[in-house]
Design a protein around this motif. Structure first.
Motif, PDB file in Angstrom:
ATOM      1  N   TYR A 195       0.848  -1.208   0.000  1.00  0.00           N
ATOM      2  CA  TYR A 195       0.000   0.000   0.000  1.00  0.00           C
ATOM      3  C   TYR A 195       0.880   1.253   0.000  1.00  0.00           C
ATOM      4  N   LEU A 196       1.907   1.262   0.858  1.00  0.00           N
ATOM      5  CA  LEU A 196       2.831   2.408   0.913  1.00  0.00           C
ATOM      6  C   LEU A 196       3.574   2.587  -0.410  1.00  0.00           C
ATOM      7  N   CYS A 197       4.004   1.490  -1.025  1.00  0.00           N
ATOM      8  CA  CYS A 197       4.705   1.571  -2.321  1.00  0.00           C
ATOM      9  C   CYS A 197       3.835   2.305  -3.336  1.00  0.00           C
ATOM     10  N   GLY A 198       2.557   1.950  -3.344  1.00  0.00           N
ATOM     11  CA  GLY A 198       1.631   2.580  -4.292  1.00  0.00           C
ATOM     12  C   GLY A 198       1.552   4.088  -4.063  1.00  0.00           C
ATOM     13  N   LEU A 199       1.445   4.501  -2.802  1.00  0.00           N
ATOM     14  CA  LEU A 199       1.319   5.938  -2.503  1.00  0.00           C
ATOM     15  C   LEU A 199       2.595   6.697  -2.841  1.00  0.00           C
ATOM     16  N   LEU A 200       3.743   6.026  -2.688  1.00  0.00           N
ATOM     17  CA  LEU A 200       5.020   6.706  -2.926  1.00  0.00           C
ATOM     18  C   LEU A 200       5.528   6.520  -4.356  1.00  0.00           C
ATOM     19  N   GLY A 201       4.782   5.761  -5.154  1.00  0.00           N
ATOM     20  CA  GLY A 201       5.172   5.554  -6.550  1.00  0.00           C
ATOM     21  C   GLY A 201       6.366   4.631  -6.719  1.00  0.00           C
ATOM     22  N   PHE A 202       6.582   3.733  -5.764  1.00  0.00           N
ATOM     23  CA  PHE A 202       7.704   2.793  -5.843  1.00  0.00           C
ATOM     24  C   PHE A 202       7.269   1.500  -6.535  1.00  0.00           C
ATOM     25  N   PRO A 203       8.193   0.838  -7.245  1.00  0.00           N
ATOM     26  CA  PRO A 203       7.860  -0.486  -7.775  1.00  0.00           C
ATOM     27  C   PRO A 203       7.714  -1.478  -6.617  1.00  0.00           C
ATOM     28  N   VAL A 204       6.825  -2.442  -6.774  1.00  0.00           N
ATOM     29  CA  VAL A 204       6.621  -3.433  -5.707  1.00  0.00           C
ATOM     30  C   VAL A 204       7.577  -4.603  -5.949  1.00  0.00           C
ATOM     31  N   PRO A 205       8.426  -4.932  -4.963  1.00  0.00           N
ATOM     32  CA  PRO A 205       9.321  -6.079  -5.166  1.00  0.00           C
ATOM     33  C   PRO A 205       8.550  -7.396  -5.132  1.00  0.00           C
ATOM     34  N   GLU A 206       9.216  -8.483  -5.477  1.00  0.00           N
ATOM     35  CA  GLU A 206       8.609  -9.799  -5.282  1.00  0.00           C
ATOM     36  C   GLU A 206       8.827 -10.200  -3.834  1.00  0.00           C
ATOM     37  N   TYR A 207       7.926 -11.011  -3.315  1.00  0.00           N
ATOM     38  CA  TYR A 207       8.031 -11.416  -1.916  1.00  0.00           C
ATOM     39  C   TYR A 207       8.072 -12.925  -1.790  1.00  0.00           C
ATOM     40  N   ALA A 208       8.903 -13.379  -0.857  1.00  0.00           N
ATOM     41  CA  ALA A 208       8.955 -14.801  -0.515  1.00  0.00           C
ATOM     42  C   ALA A 208       8.913 -14.891   1.005  1.00  0.00           C
ATOM     43  N   HIS A 209       7.783 -15.317   1.543  1.00  0.00           N
ATOM     44  CA  HIS A 209       7.641 -15.407   3.000  1.00  0.00           C
ATOM     45  C   HIS A 209       7.897 -16.843   3.440  1.00  0.00           C
ATOM     46  N   LEU A 210       9.015 -17.004   4.096  1.00  0.00           N
ATOM     47  CA  LEU A 210       9.516 -18.339   4.408  1.00  0.00           C
ATOM     48  C   LEU A 210       8.849 -18.932   5.641  1.00  0.00           C
ATOM     49  N   PRO A 211       8.759 -20.282   5.664  1.00  0.00           N
ATOM     50  CA  PRO A 211       8.239 -20.918   6.875  1.00  0.00           C
ATOM     51  C   PRO A 211       9.117 -20.582   8.078  1.00  0.00           C
ATOM     52  N   LEU A 212       8.493 -20.498   9.239  1.00  0.00           N
ATOM     53  CA  LEU A 212       9.255 -20.200  10.456  1.00  0.00           C
ATOM     54  C   LEU A 212       9.884 -21.493  10.970  1.00  0.00           C
ATOM     55  N   VAL A 213      11.128 -21.386  11.385  1.00  0.00           N
ATOM     56  CA  VAL A 213      11.805 -22.566  11.924  1.00  0.00           C
ATOM     57  C   VAL A 213      11.376 -22.740  13.382  1.00  0.00           C
ATOM     58  N   CYS A 214      10.911 -23.942  13.715  1.00  0.00           N
ATOM     59  CA  CYS A 214      10.398 -24.212  15.060  1.00  0.00           C
ATOM     60  C   CYS A 214      11.282 -25.229  15.769  1.00  0.00           C
ATOM     61  N   ASN A 215      11.278 -25.180  17.097  1.00  0.00           N
ATOM     62  CA  ASN A 215      12.050 -26.167  17.855  1.00  0.00           C
ATOM     63  C   ASN A 215      11.296 -27.500  17.889  1.00  0.00           C
ATOM     64  N   ALA A 216      11.869 -28.475  18.575  1.00  0.00           N
ATOM     65  CA  ALA A 216      11.279 -29.823  18.576  1.00  0.00           C
ATOM     66  C   ALA A 216       9.880 -29.825  19.193  1.00  0.00           C
ATOM     67  N   GLN A 217       9.584 -28.811  20.009  1.00  0.00           N
ATOM     68  CA  GLN A 217       8.233 -28.718  20.606  1.00  0.00           C
ATOM     69  C   GLN A 217       7.250 -28.000  19.677  1.00  0.00           C
ATOM     70  N   GLY A 218       7.716 -27.597  18.504  1.00  0.00           N
ATOM     71  CA  GLY A 218       6.823 -26.932  17.556  1.00  0.00           C
ATOM     72  C   GLY A 218       6.693 -25.445  17.800  1.00  0.00           C
ATOM     73  N   LEU A 219       7.521 -24.900  18.697  1.00  0.00           N
ATOM     74  CA  LEU A 219       7.449 -23.459  18.965  1.00  0.00           C
ATOM     75  C   LEU A 219       8.506 -22.723  18.162  1.00  0.00           C
ATOM     76  N   ARG A 220       8.117 -21.571  17.679  1.00  0.00           N
ATOM     77  CA  ARG A 220       9.010 -20.739  16.895  1.00  0.00           C
ATOM     78  C   ARG A 220      10.301 -20.439  17.664  1.00  0.00           C
ATOM     79  N   LEU A 221      11.442 -20.531  16.990  1.00  0.00           N
ATOM     80  CA  LEU A 221      12.717 -20.277  17.671  1.00  0.00           C
ATOM     81  C   LEU A 221      12.769 -18.843  18.187  1.00  0.00           C
ATOM     82  N   SER A 222      13.339 -18.696  19.349  1.00  0.00           N
ATOM     83  CA  SER A 222      13.515 -17.350  19.894  1.00  0.00           C
ATOM     84  C   SER A 222      14.881 -17.297  20.558  1.00  0.00           C
ATOM     85  N   LYS A 223      15.176 -16.140  21.127  1.00  0.00           N
ATOM     86  CA  LYS A 223      16.481 -15.985  21.784  1.00  0.00           C
ATOM     87  C   LYS A 223      16.654 -16.983  22.927  1.00  0.00           C
ATOM     88  N   ARG A 224      15.518 -17.486  23.448  1.00  0.00           N
ATOM     89  CA  ARG A 224      15.631 -18.425  24.577  1.00  0.00           C
ATOM     90  C   ARG A 224      16.147 -19.796  24.164  1.00  0.00           C
TER      91      ARG A 224
END
Ligand code: GLU
Length: 315
Positions: free
Chosen positions: A230-259
């Motif tokens: 939406y912001l790209c459109g208002l500012l007249g910028f070209p829209v890049p391509e996007y690749a949203h990657l799966p989140l890496v989870c620990n063995a318990q299925g929880l997303r990795l964090s600093k902990r």
């Protein structure tokens, strides 16, 4: 249709709030492989907008970890190598200021004095993911007014009006996406009351000025992408391509964090060679059928996006 023959340009945009973990490394590796497998360039941008959480020593460690893996960047980093610098967001305030002026000229930006508590009070109680939808409390009846220069001094944030239409895009990993922005987030902040720049504005401006054609990042940022398009459109910028990657989870299925200290680069570098770590990630992403040490060069011909999975679970 005329197809432009652009050199693919990807970027890695870490927030230097700590040491990288396996999830960050996965994003960096996939982004690097994607552009390098097509002869492209890779930019390192330091997203240190938040002065409380960002530290230069963390950025230094991130650079050291990337180089240890062989994930070399063509542009950017702490040394500001390249023509689009500075590459640290904390030093790009003047650039954001200029594009904020352009946004204001669209007449869709307005000052807002709501506090978080007030915004939460207008929320339907079912939203459990911590996201806040702004109800438009401070939105003027008529948009298009001039934003007073002293709005920030008077303790106001600046918000951007979001229309009722949907934002659609096709993600290279997640497929077709459709976000009714007004219902998902409402009018959003482009500059905070304390003068800090909002991530959404900074990222859009930086990706455009740094010539980024492909953004690879975690799928927790899909809604942000709709805001950014939406912001790209208002500012007249070209829209890049996007690749949203799966989140890496620990063995318990929880997303990795600093902990998950076992998955921090500090620990991983003790237990792995760069090749064994890259091989582990490549196998997790399905690029190779079995875990085996691999160099980045060896992985290039196997690169493809891991289509269809939302998370990747470590065994
Ligand atoms: N700085 C963000 C992070 O480290 C990434 C933002 C992006 O890739 O656009 O999570």
């Amino acid at each position: 249709m005329v197809t432009e023959n652009l050199t693919p340009r990807g970027r890695f945009a870490p927030s230097p709030s700590g040491r990288m973990h396996l999830g960050n490394v996965f994003t960096a590796m996939m982004s690097w492989l994607s552009v390098k497998s097509r002869g492209g360039e890779w930019v390192l941008r330091i997203e240190d907008l938040d002065p409380q959480r960002s530290k230069t020593e963390h950025a230094r460690m991130i650079e050291d970890d990337l180089l240890w893996l062989g994930l070399e960047w063509d542009e950017g980093g702490l040394a500001d190598a390249g023509p689009a610098g500075p590459y640290s967001q904390s030093r790009r305030g003047e650039v954001y200021e200029e594009y904020l002026r352009r946004l204001e000229a669209t007449g869709m930006v307005y000052p807002c004095r709501c506090r978080r508590a007030d915004i939460l009070a207008t929320q339907a109680p079912h939203r459990s993911d911590g996201r806040v939808v702004y109800a438009g409390t401070c939105r003027p009846l008529r948009l298009g007014g001039h934003v007073p220069d002293d709005a920030q001094a008077a303790g106001a944030a600046l918000r951007l009006f979001v229309p009722g239409r949907e934002i659609r895009f096709r993600d290279l990993v997640c497929g077709d996406q459709c976000f009714p922005l007004a219902a998902e987030c409402g009018d959003f902040i482009v500059r905070r009351a304390d003068g800090a720049w909002a991530y959404q504005l900074a990222v859009v401006v930086d990706d455009a000025l740094m010539g980024i054609t492909e953004v690879a990042r975690g799928n927790d940022l899909l809604l942000s992408t709709a805001q950014q398009i939406y912001l790209c459109g208002l500012l007249g910028f070209p829209v890049p391509e996007y690749a949203h990657l799966p989140l890496v989870c620990n063995a318990q299925g929880l997303r990795l964090s600093k902990r998950d200290s076992a998955m921090s680069m500090e620990e991983l570098r003790r237990r792995h060679t760069p090749e064994s770590l890259l091989g582990k990630l490549a196998c997790l992403a399905g690029l190779i059928p079995e875990e085996a040490p691999m160099t980045l060069g060896q992985l290039l011909p196997f690169f493809r996006w891991p289509v269809g999975s939302e998370t990747l679970r470590l065994g």
